[in-house]
Design a protein around this motif. Structure first.
Motif, PDB file in Angstrom:
ATOM      1  N   HIS A 219       0.921  -1.388   0.155  1.00  0.00           N
ATOM      2  CA  HIS A 219      -0.223   0.085   0.019  1.00  0.00           C
ATOM      3  C   HIS A 219       1.036   1.073   0.179  1.00  0.00           C
ATOM      4  N   ASP A 220       1.363   1.845  -1.691  1.00  0.00           N
ATOM      5  CA  ASP A 220       1.843   2.559  -0.892  1.00  0.00           C
ATOM      6  C   ASP A 220       1.372   4.670  -1.911  1.00  0.00           C
ATOM      7  N   ARG A 221       0.306   4.737  -1.797  1.00  0.00           N
ATOM      8  CA  ARG A 221      -0.577   5.318  -2.184  1.00  0.00           C
ATOM      9  C   ARG A 221      -0.548   6.713  -0.867  1.00  0.00           C
TER      10      ARG A 221
ATOM     11  N   LYS B  81       3.328   7.877  -1.409  1.00  0.00           N
ATOM     12  CA  LYS B  81       3.408   8.898  -2.208  1.00  0.00           C
ATOM     13  C   LYS B  81       3.083  10.530  -2.046  1.00  0.00           C
ATOM     14  N   VAL B  82       1.366   9.897  -1.581  1.00  0.00           N
ATOM     15  CA  VAL B  82       0.545  11.664  -1.338  1.00  0.00           C
ATOM     16  C   VAL B  82       1.863  12.122   0.281  1.00  0.00           C
TER      17      VAL B  82
ATOM     18  N   ALA C  51       5.049  11.869   0.658  1.00  0.00           N
ATOM     19  CA  ALA C  51       6.178  12.347   0.244  1.00  0.00           C
ATOM     20  C   ALA C  51       6.019  13.172  -1.026  1.00  0.00           C
TER      21      ALA C  51
ATOM     22  N   LEU D 217       0.986  -0.450   6.509  1.00  0.00           N
ATOM     23  CA  LEU D 217       0.028  -1.128   6.968  1.00  0.00           C
ATOM     24  C   LEU D 217      -0.498  -2.319   6.843  1.00  0.00           C
TER      25      LEU D 217
ATOM     26  N   ILE E 283      -2.124   2.022   9.503  1.00  0.00           N
ATOM     27  CA  ILE E 283      -2.804   1.653  10.674  1.00  0.00           C
ATOM     28  C   ILE E 283      -2.308   1.249  11.810  1.00  0.00           C
TER      29      ILE E 283
ATOM     30  N   PRO F 106      -2.647   0.721  16.144  1.00  0.00           N
ATOM     31  CA  PRO F 106      -3.555   0.923  16.744  1.00  0.00           C
ATOM     32  C   PRO F 106      -2.711   1.820  17.677  1.00  0.00           C
TER      33      PRO F 106
ATOM     34  N   PRO G  24      -5.001   7.293   9.238  1.00  0.00           N
ATOM     35  CA  PRO G  24      -5.799   7.358   8.136  1.00  0.00           C
ATOM     36  C   PRO G  24      -6.053   8.920   8.365  1.00  0.00           C
ATOM     37  N   GLY G  25      -6.898   9.633   7.722  1.00  0.00           N
ATOM     38  CA  GLY G  25      -7.417  11.234   7.153  1.00  0.00           C
ATOM     39  C   GLY G  25      -6.577  11.932   7.750  1.00  0.00           C
ATOM     40  N   THR G  26      -5.214  11.386   7.957  1.00  0.00           N
ATOM     41  CA  THR G  26      -4.669  12.834   8.637  1.00  0.00           C
ATOM     42  C   THR G  26      -4.840  13.474   7.261  1.00  0.00           C
ATOM     43  N   PRO G  27      -4.578  15.272   7.180  1.00  0.00           N
ATOM     44  CA  PRO G  27      -3.782  15.675   6.577  1.00  0.00           C
ATOM     45  C   PRO G  27      -3.306  15.917   6.387  1.00  0.00           C
ATOM     46  N   THR G  28      -2.617  16.127   5.390  1.00  0.00           N
ATOM     47  CA  THR G  28      -0.754  16.648   4.976  1.00  0.00           C
ATOM     48  C   THR G  28      -0.260  17.542   5.699  1.00  0.00           C
ATOM     49  N   THR G  29      -1.127  18.686   5.657  1.00  0.00           N
ATOM     50  CA  THR G  29      -0.318  20.375   6.926  1.00  0.00           C
ATOM     51  C   THR G  29      -0.294  19.918   7.698  1.00  0.00           C
TER      52      THR G  29
END
Lengths: 574, 134
Positions: free
Chosen positions: B16-18, B21-22, B24, B63, B93, B95, B113-118
Motif C-alpha cells: 500500500h503505497d498510496r 506517495k501522497v 512524499a 499498513l 494502520i 492501533p 488515516p485521514g490526517t491532513p498532509t498539513t
C-alpha cells in the motif's frame, strides 16, 4: 423512446411510419424548448458553494431524454442478452441472489478455519481467503523476510499442510472458494487442488476463483514476484491447464479494485482493468488457444466507491464494453465468453478511522450500488477496517447489511431498475466513451505491458490520487467526520482484533515439523523437475502441482522458478 | 540553512503505497528534499539509505500490522550508527495502544488515516525548528 416501425417491404414507408416520425419530431422540439427554458431560468440559480463532481468531473444539474438519446436499443438490450448492459442473467436476482462472500483470513490456518465455519453457519454462501503478506509475496512463514508479518493481515499458508488445515471439515465440492493471491497464485491454486485430492475430490468438481491478475499488481497492489513476461506465461499456463482439468474454476479475477483503491477515478478503473483483460485474452490467443476455450472462465472484480450513480453506470458500461470487444475484436462466439461475471467489494479507501460507526452507512449505500449494478457476488467491508482486522461482531454487521438489502428493501426484485434513467444511461455511455479514449492512449504508449514498464499507468493513477487528496484538503470534497462534522469527543472505543506474536512462533514450529517429516528426496526431485521445465516452454502447472503434492513449500516453489525467471524490479517514483 | 531532508520508506511486505506517495509529494511541495525508497524494504535497507542520504527525518509507512517489529528495528539500526538525532515518524494502520508504546520508546508522532498532509508538514517543521534552537 418509441421505436420506429419497420419500413414496408417495397421500401416505401407506410403512413404509420410517417405519422410517427412527425409526432416524434414535434415531441423533440417541445422537449428541446422546455430544457432550454429550464436551463436559462435555473441553470445558474443559487447553489451551495461545493463542487458537484463525481470521481472525475462535474455533473449537470439535470439530465433529460436529450442526453440519453444516444443510448439506442442495441446498446441496452434486455437482461441476459447482448450487449448485457442490463445484466448477464435473464432472471436477474429473481433466479439467484448474489453470493455473499466475506473476505476473511488471519492468524494461523486453524484460526481462519474457525472463522469460515462461523461465517458458513451465519448464512454466508461462499468463502474468500485473505492471505498474509508473506504468503502474498511467496515467502514461507519461517523465511527471514516474514518476521513480524505472519498471520497479521491474512492467513499464513506455506504448504499443502497449511491448506489442508484451512479447509478441514469444509466440503470443497460444495462451497466455492475465492483466493486473493497474485504473484504466486498458481502455487496456492495447486495447494488447493492437492488438498481437494486428499479429500478424494477431483479438480473437475472444484468451484472458485484465484485472483491471478498480475498486471494490476504492477499497476497498483504491488504483490509481485517475477518480471512481467514470465508472470504472464504462468497465467496462460493456468488458463490452458484449467480449460481441461478444472472447467468450473475461474482462472483469473481481473481486478479494478486495487487500481481504484490506489487512487484511480471510476473511468480509469474501468479502462485500465478492461485493458488488462484484453491483454490476457491476447496472450491466450497468442499461445494458440481458442478464445472460447478460456474466455468463459475469466471473471472480474470491481471496487464500489461513494458516488452512487457513477458506480452503477460503471458496472453497466463494463459489461457492454467487454461484450462488444470480445465479439467484435477477438471473435468470441460462445455467449459465455461475452458476458462479464464479477465480484464487487465496497471501497475500503472510503472508510474513515474517525467516527467509525459512520462506515456502516457508507458500506450500505455502496452495497446497494453494487446490487443495482448487477454484481454476482459481494463483500461488504466492516466498520473497523481502518483500525485493524475486523472483529467477529463487525463482520456480522457487514454480512447483515447484505441480508437486509437482499430480503427487506425490494431492490433485487426488479432487473436493472435504473435502466432508462436519463442520468444513469448518460453516465453509462459517457464512461464507455472515456474508457475507449483511454484504450487509445494506452495503445499510443505501446500497450499495457509497455505502459507499466515506463510507469505511465502508475503515474496516471498517482495523479488522480493526489488530486483527490487536494480536493479533500481544500474542502471541495466533504468527508463526514474527517474534514466536516468533526467531533472533539473521545474516539469511540471499539474492540479490535489483535494477532498475537504466538501465531508466528507456532507457525514456525509447525513448518519445522513438516520439513522434518516429508520425503526430502522427493522434494528435491520435484523442485529440480520444475526448474528444468521452467527453462523450456512447457506448461508448468503439472510440475507445480507435483511439487505441491510432495509438500514442497511456497518459497521453495517460488525460488525454483525464480532461478530461471529472475525477480521484478519496481520503477520507483512519486 | 539547508532544506529538511526526509526519507519516506515502506518497510515490510505490504504494497500500500498510496499514502507514502501522497505524503512524499506533499513534503516535497512544502519545500523539503524527499527521497522515496520504493516498496518492500528491510529495516537494514532503510537505515543504510537514511545514513547514506544524510536525512533529518525518516517517515515510515506501514499498513501490514508489522509495525511493532519493523519500527523498533529501524530505530535500533539508526541508533547503532550513532544517529539517534534522526526523527523517526510515520503512519499507517496502527492501533492507539501500539502508538503509545512506540512513542514511549522514543519514536516520534505516528499519524493515522485521514490526517491532513498539513499536519505532518507542521509537525516536521516544528521539530526542525526546535532542533535548530536547541
Amino acid at each position: 423512446m418509441t421505436r420506429l416501425k419497420s419500413p414496408a417491404v417495397d421500401g416505401v414507408p407506410d403512413r404509420d411510419l410517417i405519422a410517427t416520425v412527425e409526432e416524434q419530431s414535434a415531441e423533440l422540439k417541445l422537449l428541446r424548448r422546455e430544457v432550454e427554458e429550464w436551463r436559462r431560468k435555473y441553470g445558474k440559480g443559487e447553489v451551495r458553494d461545493l463542487a458537484f463532481t463525481n470521481s472525475a468531473k462535474e455533473v449537470e444539474a439535470v439530465y433529460t431524454a436529450l442526453d440519453a438519446a444516444e443510448t439506442d436499443a442495441e446498446a441496452l438490450g434486455m437482461p441476459g442478452f447482448y450487449p448485457y448492459t442490463r445484466g448477464i442473467h435473464p432472471t436477474g436476482y429473481r433466479g439467484r441472489l448474489w453470493t455473499m462472500r466475506q473476505f476473511a483470513g488471519f492468524g494461523s490456518a486453524k484460526d481462519t478455519n474457525e472463522r469460515y465455519k462461523f461465517l458458513l453457519a451465519h448464512g454466508q454462501t461462499g468463502l474468500s481467503v485473505a492471505f498474509d503478506f508473506p504468503t502474498l509475496m511467496g515467502y514461507d512463514s519461517d523465511h527471514p523476510r516474514s518476521e513480524g508479518e505472519v498471520g497479521k493481515c491474512g492467513v499464513a499458508i506455506s504448504s499443502l499442510a497449511d491448506m489442508e488445515t484451512l479447509f478441514d471439515g469444509i466440503p470443497l465440492d460444495e462451497v466455492s472458494t475465492s483466493m486473493t493471491i497474485n504473484g504466486p497464485a498458481v502455487i496456492l491454486y495447486c495447494f488447493y487442488i492437492a488438498a481437494a485430492e486428499k479429500k478424494g475430490i477431483d479438480s473437475r468438481a472444484l468451484r472458485g476463483t484465484i485472483q491471478n491478475d498480475i498486471l494490476k499488481e504492477y499497476m497498483a497492489q504491488h504483490a509481485w514476484v517475477y518480471p512481467i513476461e514470465p508472470a504472464l506465461r504462468l497465467i496462460v499456463d493456468c488458463f490452458e491447464w484449467s480449460a481441461e482439468h478444472a472447467p468450473q474454476w475461474n482462472t483469473i479475477s481481473i481486478s479494478g479494485y486495487h487500481i481504484r483503491e490506489a487512487g484511480a477515478t471510476a473511468a480509469q478503473e474501468l479502462a485500465f482493468t478492461l485493458a488488462d483483460g484484453f491483454t490476457y485474452v491476447e496472450r491466450g490467443i497468442a499461445r494458440g488457444l481458442d478464445v472460447d476455450s478460456f474466455a468463459p472462465r475469466l471473471s472480474f472484480f470491481w471496487d464500489i466507491h461513494n458516488d452512487f450513480f457513477e458506480e452503477i453506470a460503471k458496472l453497466r458500461a463494463a459489461r457492454r464494453i467487454w461484450a462488444r470487444h470480445m465479439r467484435d475484436r477477438y471473435g468470441a462466439k460462445d455467449p459465455k465468453s461475452l458476458i462479464m461475471r464479477f465480484h464487487s467489494q465496497t471501497a475500503g479507501v472510503t472508510l474513515t478511522a474517525q467516527q467509525p460507526m459512520n462506515n456502516v452507512v457508507r458500506v450500505a449505500y455502496q452495497a446497494m450500488a453494487a446490487v443495482l449494478g448487477g454484481t454476482q457476488s459481494l463483500h461488504t467491508n466492516s466498520m473497523d477496517e481502518t483500525l485493524a482486522l475486523p472483529t467477529e461482531e463487525s463482520v456480522q454487521v457487514a454480512l447483515r447489511t447484505q441480508q437486509v438489502l437482499a430480503f427487506e428493501t425490494g431492490v433485487p426484485n426488479v432487473l436493472d431498475p435504473l435502466g432508462g434513467s436519463f442520468y444513469v444511461e448518460t453516465l453509462t455511455t459517457e464512461l464507455e466513451r472515456e474508457a475507449e479514449s483511454l484504450f487509445e492512449q494506452i495503445e499510443e504508449v505501446g500497450g499495457v505491458v509497455r505502459g507499466l514498464e515506463t510507469g505511465w499507468l502508475q503515474r496516471k493513477i498517482a495523479e488522480s490520487s493526489a488530486r483527490q487528496q487536494w480536493e479533500i484538503e481544500q474542502h471541495r470534497r466533504v468527508i463526514v467526520g474527517v474534514n466536516e462534522f468533526v467531533t472533539d469527543e473521545p474516539e469511540l472505543r471499539i474492540e479490535l482484533l489483535k494477532i498475537s506474536e504466538e501465531t508466528e512462533r507456532e507457525q514456525r514450529s509447525r513448518m519445522a515439523k513438516m520439513r522434518a517429516e516429508r520425503d526430502g528426496e522427493l522434494v528435491e526431485q520435484r523442485l529440480k523437475a520444475l526448474r528444468d521445465a521452467a527453462s523450456t516452454s512447457e506448461n508448468l502447472m503439472p510440475y507445480i502441482l507435483d511439487a505441491a503434492r510432495a509438500y514442497c513449500t511456497l518459497y521453495e516453489i517460488r525460488a525454483a522458478m525464480e532461478t530461471v525467471f529472475g525477480a521484478y524490479r519496481e520503477p520507483v517514483f512519486f | 540553512m539547508r532544506p529538511i531532508r526526509v526519507l519516506v520508506a515502506k518497510p515490510g511486505l505490504d504494497g500500500h503505497d498510496r499514502g507514502a506517495k501522497v505524503v512524499a509529494a506533499a513534503l516535497r511541495d512544502a519545500g523539503m528534499e524527499v527521497i522515496y525508497t520504493g516498496l518492500h524494504q528491510t529495516p537494514e535497507m532503510i537505515a543504510t539509505a537514511a545514513i547514506q542520504e544524510d536525512v533529518d527525518v525518516i517517515g515510515l509507512s506501514i499498513l501490514s500490522g508489522a509495525h511493532m517489529t519493523l519500527i523498533p528495528r529501524v530505530q535500533a539500526l539508526v541508533k547503532a550508527q550513532g544517529r539517534d538525532d534522526i526523527l523517526i515518524t510515520g503512519g499507517g494502520i496502527i492501533p492507539k495502544e501500539d502508538v503509545d508504546t512506540l512513542q514511549r520508546g522514543g519514536v516520534g508522532k505516528l499519524f493515522g488515516p485521514g490526517t491532513p498532509t498539513t499536519d505532518l508538514i507542521a509537525y516536521i517543521k516544528d521539530w526542525a525548528r526546535e532542533k535548530q534552537e536547541a
